[in-house]
Design a protein around this motif. Structure first.
Motif, short mmCIF file in Angstrom:
data_model
loop_
_atom_site.label_atom_id
_atom_site.label_comp_id
_atom_site.label_asym_id
_atom_site.label_seq_id
_atom_site.Cartn_x
_atom_site.Cartn_y
_atom_site.Cartn_z
N LYS A 35 0.83 -1.21 0.00
CA LYS A 35 0.00 0.00 0.00
C LYS A 35 0.87 1.25 0.00
O LYS A 35 0.50 2.29 -0.56
CB LYS A 35 -0.89 -0.02 1.24
CG LYS A 35 -2.07 0.90 1.18
CD LYS A 35 -3.14 0.51 2.20
CE LYS A 35 -4.19 1.59 2.31
NZ LYS A 35 -3.79 2.71 3.17
N GLY A 36 2.05 1.13 0.62
CA GLY A 36 2.96 2.27 0.66
C GLY A 36 3.37 2.75 -0.71
O GLY A 36 3.67 3.94 -0.89
N GLN A 37 3.37 1.86 -1.70
CA GLN A 37 3.73 2.26 -3.06
C GLN A 37 2.73 3.26 -3.61
O GLN A 37 3.10 4.26 -4.21
CB GLN A 37 3.79 1.03 -3.97
CG GLN A 37 4.89 0.06 -3.61
CD GLN A 37 6.24 0.64 -3.92
OE1 GLN A 37 6.46 1.16 -5.00
NE2 GLN A 37 7.14 0.59 -2.96
N GLU A 74 0.80 5.15 -1.80
CA GLU A 74 0.90 6.38 -1.01
C GLU A 74 2.09 7.22 -1.45
O GLU A 74 1.98 8.44 -1.57
CB GLU A 74 1.01 6.05 0.47
CG GLU A 74 -0.28 5.48 1.01
CD GLU A 74 -0.22 5.16 2.49
OE1 GLU A 74 0.89 5.23 3.06
OE2 GLU A 74 -1.27 4.87 3.06
N ALA A 75 3.22 6.54 -1.70
CA ALA A 75 4.40 7.29 -2.14
C ALA A 75 4.11 7.97 -3.47
O ALA A 75 4.44 9.15 -3.66
CB ALA A 75 5.59 6.35 -2.27
N ALA A 76 3.46 7.23 -4.39
CA ALA A 76 3.15 7.81 -5.69
C ALA A 76 2.18 8.98 -5.54
O ALA A 76 2.32 10.01 -6.19
CB ALA A 76 2.57 6.74 -6.62
N GLN A 77 1.20 8.80 -4.64
CA GLN A 77 0.24 9.88 -4.40
C GLN A 77 0.96 11.11 -3.87
O GLN A 77 0.73 12.23 -4.33
CB GLN A 77 -0.79 9.45 -3.36
CG GLN A 77 -1.91 8.62 -3.93
CD GLN A 77 -2.86 8.17 -2.84
OE1 GLN A 77 -2.49 8.02 -1.68
NE2 GLN A 77 -4.11 7.96 -3.21
N SER A 78 1.84 10.89 -2.89
CA SER A 78 2.45 12.05 -2.25
C SER A 78 3.41 12.76 -3.19
O SER A 78 3.76 13.90 -2.97
CB SER A 78 3.16 11.65 -0.96
OG SER A 78 4.31 10.92 -1.27
N LEU A 79 3.82 12.06 -4.27
CA LEU A 79 4.64 12.73 -5.28
C LEU A 79 3.78 13.49 -6.27
O LEU A 79 4.29 14.17 -7.15
CB LEU A 79 5.50 11.72 -6.03
CG LEU A 79 6.69 11.15 -5.25
CD1 LEU A 79 7.29 9.99 -5.99
CD2 LEU A 79 7.73 12.24 -5.02
N LEU A 117 2.63 3.45 -14.08
CA LEU A 117 4.07 3.53 -13.85
C LEU A 117 4.51 2.79 -12.59
O LEU A 117 5.65 2.36 -12.50
CB LEU A 117 4.49 5.00 -13.73
CG LEU A 117 4.22 5.87 -14.95
CD1 LEU A 117 4.40 7.33 -14.62
CD2 LEU A 117 5.14 5.46 -16.08
N VAL A 118 3.62 2.67 -11.61
CA VAL A 118 4.06 2.13 -10.32
C VAL A 118 3.39 0.80 -9.99
O VAL A 118 4.07 -0.19 -9.71
CB VAL A 118 3.80 3.15 -9.19
CG1 VAL A 118 4.19 2.55 -7.84
CG2 VAL A 118 4.57 4.43 -9.44
N PRO A 154 3.36 -2.38 -13.21
CA PRO A 154 4.64 -3.08 -13.45
C PRO A 154 5.03 -3.99 -12.30
O PRO A 154 5.59 -5.07 -12.52
CB PRO A 154 5.65 -1.94 -13.59
CG PRO A 154 4.87 -0.72 -13.84
CD PRO A 154 3.50 -0.93 -13.30
N GLN A 155 4.73 -3.57 -11.07
CA GLN A 155 5.10 -4.43 -9.93
C GLN A 155 4.16 -5.61 -9.81
O GLN A 155 4.59 -6.73 -9.52
CB GLN A 155 5.07 -3.62 -8.64
CG GLN A 155 6.15 -2.58 -8.58
CD GLN A 155 6.19 -1.90 -7.23
OE1 GLN A 155 6.29 -2.53 -6.20
NE2 GLN A 155 6.07 -0.59 -7.24
#
Lengths: 266, 396, 375
Positions: free
Chosen positions: B292-294, B296-301, B311-312, B315-316
Motif C-alpha cells: 500500500k505504501g507504493q 501512497e508514495a506515488a500519491q504524495s509525489l 508507472l508504479v 509493473p510491480q
C-alpha cells in the motif's frame, strides 16, 4: 514500537537561514476532526505552521500523530474542520489535492521506494510525469540531490541493493526533486538500524538549515532539541501541549506530557 | 589440548559401513538396482503379454491409413488420411481450443480479479461469488453441464434460436456468418500492418519527445484513431469489400456460414469460465502483493491515478502475476484434454483414444501423447525461467 | 510567535462520528456511491441481479418440483428443477449398484470416517498421533473389509458394484492417504544429495506434473494390465487408485518441498549437532515442522484430488458424476426438459459443499498458522 533514542549530531548547526516568516502561513489546520469508522482518531486539531517552521510531533503510538500529517497531503480524509495548505483548502476536489501534493513532499517510515525502478528513475519519475520536466534536466536535478544526500554513486542501482539508511536518503532526495515548499516526515528513522539513524538525521538537519518548512513525527528527541522551533505533544488524538523545545523538555506542564517524557527519557 | 594440523594426517577413517559417502553410494546402488529390476520386470511382462495377444510394437503404424472420421478438423481430413495426420489434427485442435480459451480466460479473469478488489460492494461480491462457485466444482462436471444440459437442450436445428447478426444457436452448435474477403481485401491487411507500424513509431516518438521537452502526447487516443482511421481509409479507397456467407436454414440443416460445433463451444466456454476463476485469484493476489505504501508514495509525489497505475502499480503487480498466470495457461492446455469426455477431437481423444483403440499400439500412442504435454511444459518453464531472470527485483 | 506555549486544559472526549463516517448511509456512500462511476457500477450490478436472481429463484424453488413430486409435474411447460428425480435416484447417486440390503455397511464407513476426521481437523484436540494412525492405517483396512465383504460372513460385494458418492469419497480418501507418504518420500528424494535418487525423483515429479491426469488414467487403464505378469487381472478400482495416487503424489511432493525449504537451516544443523541420524532428524525435527507449515497446501491438493476423482469414469468407475450422467442418459421414466440440468446441478452442489468446506478450512488453518509465527 521502535526504541526512542537520543541520537545527536556533533556539529554546530547553522541557524542563519532558519528564519521563520511572521506573515506567510504554510499550513493552517482549524478545528479539524477525523474518524476511522466510529473511532475518533483526531479531535479538535488546531495548528498553524508558518513558512520556515520546523515542527516535531511527539506522542505515544496510536496518538494520531501520523494520521495528522497524512491528512495534510490528503492521504487520509478529514471529516470536520479545515486544512489549508499554501492557501489551498483540501476538499474532495481532485485538482486541489493534486495542487497540494505537488507542493508537499513526504518521507515514510518504510521508505516506499519503487523497487522496480533504479534510484535515478525513482527520482525522475515524478518530475517527468507530474511537472513535465525534460528528462535530461530531471536527471541533472536528481544527481544534484543525490549528491546532497551523499550517494551519487548509487544512481544506477535498484533500491533493494541499498542499505536502509541509504534508501531513506534516496526517499528524501526523491521528494526534494519535486522542489516542495513543505516536507512531512512520518517516523523517518524508526525502521532503521541505530548506526543509520544519524546519516538520515544529518540530511534532515541540513534541510532545516536551508529554511525548509518541516513537520516531523519522530521519537528522536535529540533532533527535536537541536532543530525544532516547536515541539507538539499529542495523546488520544489531540494536541495536549506545545512549546519551544527547551521549555518543553525542561518544564513540561501537562501530566501526560510529564509521564510520556519520563518514559521516553528514562 | 589438541593441536590442529591440517592435511598432515588423514582423518581417522570411519568404519566401512558408517562412512557417509560409502553409505550414500550403497543406498544409490540399491535404489538403482531395484528400479532397473522393476523396469525390466515390467518390460518382460509387457513383452510376454503382447506376444500372447499377437501384437507388434513400433511406430510404423503412423504411416498407415486411419480410416475413421474426425468431426472437426483444421486440416483436410478424409478416411484415407494417415495416423500421423490424425496426430496433427488432434494437436491442432488442442492448440486451437487452448489459444481461444487462454484469450478469453485472460480477459475474463483479469476483469473479475480487479472486480474482486473493487470498493463497490455489489461488484466485489458478485466477483467473489463467481470465483468461489466456479473453482469449487469439477471442470468435467461443468463441461457436462454446458454440453449435455445447456447445448443439447437447445432447440433442434429447424427451431434454432436466431440472434442478431445472423447467428443461430441450436443443438448443432453455433452458426455464424462466414466472412468472404474479396481480392482487394489484401490491401486492407497491408493498411492495418502500416497502421500498426505507425503506432509503434508514434509511441517511440512520444517517449522521446516527453524526455526531451517534458510535453505529453495523448498516445492512446491517437493510436486508436490511426488504427481505425487508416484501416478504414484503405478499405474505402481500395474498394475492397467483405461479403458474408450467411447461414441459411434449410430443411434439415444449415447451409453456408461457419459452424462452431457444440463440443468445441462447450469446451472453449467451460475452459474459459473455469480458468478465469483461477486467473482472477492470481490477479487479485498480484495486486494485493504491491505494498500500500507504493500507492501512497506515488500519491504524495503528485502522480495522478492513471500514472500511478501505469508507472508504479501495474509493473510491480505483473511481476507477481505472470509466473502463476503462465502455469494457469499450462493447466488450461492440459485440461483441454477433458474435451475427450464430450467428444471434442483433441489430441487425447483422437490419438490416445481412437487411434490407440484401432491400432492397439497402446504404449506408443500414450508415450507420444504424454511427450507432447511434456514438451509444452518444458517450453513453458524455459520461457518462465528466462522471464524471471529478466524481471527479478535486484536484492542485496 | 509569542503564543507558542500551549497546554490543553480540558481533554476532548471522543464523540460519535458524524453520520458521514458510520451508519448505513455512510456505508452506502463509501461502498456503493463514492464516485459517479461507482454509482453506475452499482446500478448495473442491481440491474444484473434483478435480471438473474428471479429466474434462478423460480428455477430452484418457485417453479421447482419438490422431492415428493411426480414426473408429470416435471414435464409441465413451466416447471423448474425436478428435485423429485434426485430424491427418487438418491440411493444410486450415493451407493451406485451396491446391494440395497447391505447399504448399512457404507453407512458405517461414512459415520466412522466422520467420527475419526472431526477430531483430526480441530487443532486443539489431543491424541493427534493416535488419531492419525487410526484414520490413515486402521480405518482404510477396516473399511475395505466392511465394504468388500468376504470375512465374518459378510456378503462379497465386488468393486464393480460400488458407485456414486461412495466411490468419490473412497478414491479421494485413499488417494490422499497413499499419496501423502509417497509425496513425502519423493520430496525428501528431491532434496537428497545423492544424484541417482535425486534424478529419479525429479524426473518422476516433473513428468507427472507435466501431463494431464486423463493420460495417466488412460495409462493405468490400458497399460497397467500389460505391465503385470500374464494372467493377473487388475481390478478397475485398483487401476483408478494407482492412477490417482501417482498423480497426486507428484503434486504433494511439491507441496512438501515448499515446507522443507521453509525450515531454517539452523533446524537442520541443530538436529545434526544432536547426533541424530538422517531418518531421526527428518522424523522428529524437520517433517513435523514442515508439514505443519504446509497444511493449507495439503488441503488444497486434497480439494484438487476430490475434484479430479470425477475423471475416473475413464477406467470405467461410476463415481458421483458418472452415476448422475448415467441416470440422466438412461432413466427414461424421468425424462423431462430439466432432468439432466437438475442432475448436474445436484452433483455440482455436492461437490461444491465438500470443496468449499475444505477451502474454508484451509483458510482457517492458514490464518491460525500465520498468527502462530507472528510475534
Amino acid at each position: 514500537m521502535s526504541q526512542p533514542s537520543e541520537t545527536t549530531v556533533e556539529r554546530s548547526i547553522n541557524t542563519s537561514h532558519m528564519q521563520i516568516s511572521q506573515t506567510d502561513v504554510a499550513i493552517d489546520v482549524i478545528n479539524m476532526h477525523k474518524w476511522y469508522g466510529d473511532f475518533h482518531v483526531l479531535r479538535d486539531i488546531n495548528l498553524r505552521v508558518m513558512s520556515g517552521e520546523r515542527i516535531v510531533i511527539a506522542g505515544p503510538s496510536g496518538s494520531g500523530k501520523s494520521t495528522l500529517i497524512r491528512c495534510v497531503n490528503r492521504l487520509e480524509e478529514h471529516q470536520e474542520g479545515q486544512i489549508i495548505v499554501n492557501g489551498t483548502e483540501l476538499t474532495a476536489d481532485l485538482k486541489r489535492i493534486d495542487d497540494v501534493r505537488r507542493e508537499v513532499g513526504m518521507v515514510f517510515q518504510h521508505f516506499n521506494l519503487f523497487p522496480h525502478l533504479t534510484i535515478l528513475q525513482n527520482l525522475t519519475l515524478a518530475p517527468i510525469w507530474v511537472r513535465g520536466t525534460p528528462k535530461a534536466e530531471a536527471e541533472a536535478t536528481a544527481m544534484h540531490y543525490l549528491e546532497r544526500v551523499k550517494i551519487p554513486e548509487q544512481a544506477h542501482k535498484f533500491p533493494g541493493q541499498l542499505s536502509g539508511g541509504q534508501q531513506q536518503r534516496v526517499a528524501i532526495a526523491r521528494s526534494l526533486c519535486m522542489q516542495p515548499k513543505i516536507m512531512l516526515f512520518d517516523e523517518p528513522t524508526s525502521a532503521l538500524d541505530p548506526e543509520m539513524v544519524k546519516e538520515v538525521l544529518e540530511v534532515m538537519i541540513s534541510l532545516a538549515e536551508e529554511g525548509m518548512t518541516m513537520i516531523c513525527v519522530t521519537h528522536e528527541m535529540g533532533f527535536a532539541r537541536q532543530v525544532a522551533n516547536r515541539v507538539i505533544f499529542m495523546d488520544q488524538g489531540q494536541i495536549i501541549e506545545q512549546n519551544e523545545p527547551e521549555a518543553f523538555f525542561s518544564n513540561p506542564q501537562h501530566e501526560r506530557t510529564k509521564l510520556f517524557l519520563s518514559q521516553i527519557l528514562h | 589440548m589438541t593441536t590442529f594440523d591440517t592435511g598432515q594426517k588423514i582423518a581417522p577413517r570411519a568404519s566401512f559401513f558408517n562412512d557417509p559417502v560409502i553409505r550414500g553410494i550403497i543406498y544409490q546402488i540399491v535404489v538403482a538396482t531395484l528400479l532397473i529390476g522393476f523396469i525390466l520386470w515390467i518390460i518382460g511382462n509387457t513383452a510376454a503379454n503382447l506376444a500372447a495377444q499377437n501384437k507388434t510394437t513400433g511406430f510404423d503404424f503412423l504411416w498407415r491409413t486411419a480410416g475413421f472420421d474426425i468431426s472437426f478438423s483444421l486440416l483436410p481430413w478424409t478416411r484415407a488420411s494417415y495416423y500421423w495426420e490424425a496426430f496433427l489434427v488432434g494437436l491442432l485442435n488442442t492448440l486451437l481450443v487452448a489459444v481461444i480459451g487462454i484469450f478469453f480466460a485472460t480477459i475474463l479473469g483479469f476483469t473479475i480479479g480487479i472486480a474482486r478488489l473493487s470498493s463497490n460492494f455489489i461488484i466485489s461480491s458478485l466477483a467473489t461469488i463467481y470465483v468461489e462457485l466456479i473453482r469449487n466444482i469439477p471442470l468435467l462436471l461443468q463441461l457436462f453441464f454446458w454440453y449435455f444440459a445447456v447445448l443439447k437442450a437447445m432447440p433442434a436445428v429447424r427451431d434454432a434460436i436466431q440472434l442478431p447478426f445472423d447467428t443461430f444457436i441450436s443443438q448443432r452448435g453455433i452458426m455464424v456468418p462466414k466472412p468472404l474477403p474479396d481480392e482487394q481485401f489484401v490491401f486492407v491487411w497491408i493498411g492495418l500492418a502500416l497502421a500498426i507500424v505507425t503506432v509503434i513509431a508514434l509511441r517511440y516518438w512520444a517517449k522521446k519527445r516527453l524526455e526531451a521537452t517534458g510535453k505529453r502526447f495523448p498516445v492512446f487516443l491517437t493510436s486508436i484513431v490511426i488504427l481505425l482511421g487508416l484501416t478504414s481509409l484503405v478499405y474505402v479507397i481500395s474498394g475492397a469489400s467483405v461479403s458474408f456467407e450467411l447461414p441459411v436454414l434449410e430443411r434439415f440443416n444449415f447451409r453456408g456460414g461457419l459452424q462452431l460445433p457444440p463440443e468445441f463451444v462447450a469446451l472453449a466456454f467451460g475452459l474459459t469460465i473455469y480458468t478465469a476463476s483461477f486467473i482472477a485469484e492470481t490477479v487479485r493476489a498480484g495486486i494485493l502483493a504491491v505494498n500500500k505504501g507504493q500507492t501512497e508514495a506515488a500519491q504524495s509525489l503528485g502522480l495522478k491515478e492513471n500514472d500511478r497505475l501505469r508507472l508504479v502499480i501495474v509493473p510491480q503487480a505483473m511481476r507477481v502475476i505472470v509466473p502463476p498466470l503462465t502455469s494457469q495457461y499450462l493447466n488450461l492446455t492440459k485440461n483441454s484434454s477433458l474435451g475427450a469426455a464430450i467428444g471434442y477431437p483433441e489430441l487425447v481423444n483422437v490419438f490416445a483414444g481412437t487411434s490407440l483403440n484401432q491400432t492397439g499400439r497402446a504404449i506408443e500412442c500414450i508415450a507420444i501423447t504424454m511427450a507432447v504435454y511434456l514438451i509444452f511444459s518444458l517450453l513453458t518453464s524455459a520461457i518462465m525461467n528466462w522471464y524471471n531472470g529478466r524481471v527479478r527485483l535486484v536484492e542485496r | 510567535m509569542t503564543d507558542i506555549g500551549y497546554v490543553r486544559s480540558d481533554i476532548v472526549d471522543a464523540r460519535p462520528a458524524p453520520n458521514r463516517t458510520s451508519g448505513p448511509v455512510a456505508w452506502m456512500r463509501t461502498n456503493l456511491f463514492s464516485t459517479p462511476f461507482d454509482t453506475v457500477l452499482t446500478v448495473l450490478g442491481i440491474l444484473f441481479l434483478l435480471w438473474v436472481v428471479p429466474p434462478l429463484y423460480g428455477f430452484f424453488f418457485g417453479n421447482a418440483v419438490g422431492p415428493n413430486g411426480t414426473v408429470e409435474e416435471c414435464r409441465m411447460i413451466n416447471a423448474g428443477a425436478c428435485w423429485a428425480y434426485i430424491s427418487s435416484e438418491m440411493e444410486f447417486f450415493i451407493y451406485g449398484f451396491y446391494d440395497i440390503p447391505e447399504q448399512w455397511r457404507p453407512n458405517i464407513v461414512f459415520a466412522l470416517g466422520a467420527l475419526l476426521l472431526t477430531p483430526l481437523l480441530i487443532p486443539r484436540m489431543p491424541f493427534k498421533r493416535t488419531n492419525i494412525v487410526l484414520f490413515l492405517v486402521i480405518y482404510p483396512i477396516l473399511s475395505y473389509f466392511l465394504l468388500a465383504g468376504g470375512v465374518f460372513g459378510l456378503k462379497v460385494i465386488p468393486t464393480e458394484k460400488w458407485g456414486g458418492l461412495l466411490v468419490t469419497l473412497i478414491i479421494s480418501v485413499i488417494g490422499i492417504t497413499l499419496s501423502f507418504p509417497l509425496g513425502i518420500i519423493l520430496a525428501l528424494g528431491r532434496q537428497s544429495q545423492m544424484p541417482i535418487i535425486k534424478t529419479v525423483c525429479v524426473g518422476f515429479i516433473e513428468l507427472i506434473r507435466a501431463v494431464p491426469l486423463i493420460t495417466i488414467l488412460f495409462m493405468a487403464s490400458i497399460m497397467l494390465p500389460l505391465f503385470m505378469p500374464q494372467g493377473t487381472t487388475v481390478d478397475k478400482f485398483l487401476r483408478a487408485l494407482v492412477g490417482v495416487t501417482l498423480f497426486t503424489s507428484a503434486y504433494m511432493a511439491e507441496v512438501v518441498r515448499g515446507g522443507l525449504q521453509a525450515i531454517p537451516r539452523g533446524q537442520y544443523e541443530a538436529a545434526e549437532s544432536l547426533g541424530m541420524g538422517y531418518w531421526q532428524r527428518m522424523w522428529f525435527i524437520i517433517l513435523p515442522q514442515a508439514l505443519k507449515h504446509v497444511i493449507p497446501g495439503i488441503v488444497n491438493s486434497f480439494i484438487a484430488l476430490f475434484k479430479d476423482t470425477s475423471l475416473v469414469y475413464i477406467v470405467g468407475m461410476k463415481d458421483l458424476l458418472e452415476a448422475v450422467k448415467t441416470k440422466n442418459d438412461s432413466a427414461l421414466e424421468w425424462q423431462s426438459a430439466n432432468t439432466a440440468t437438475t442432475g448436474y446441478l445436484f452433483a455440482a452442489m455436492v461437490f461444491w459443499v465438500f470443496c468449499f468446506g475444505m477451502s474454508r478450512y484451509s483458510i482457517y488453518m492458514e490464518n491460525r498458522l500465520n498468527t502462530g509465527y507472528k510475534r
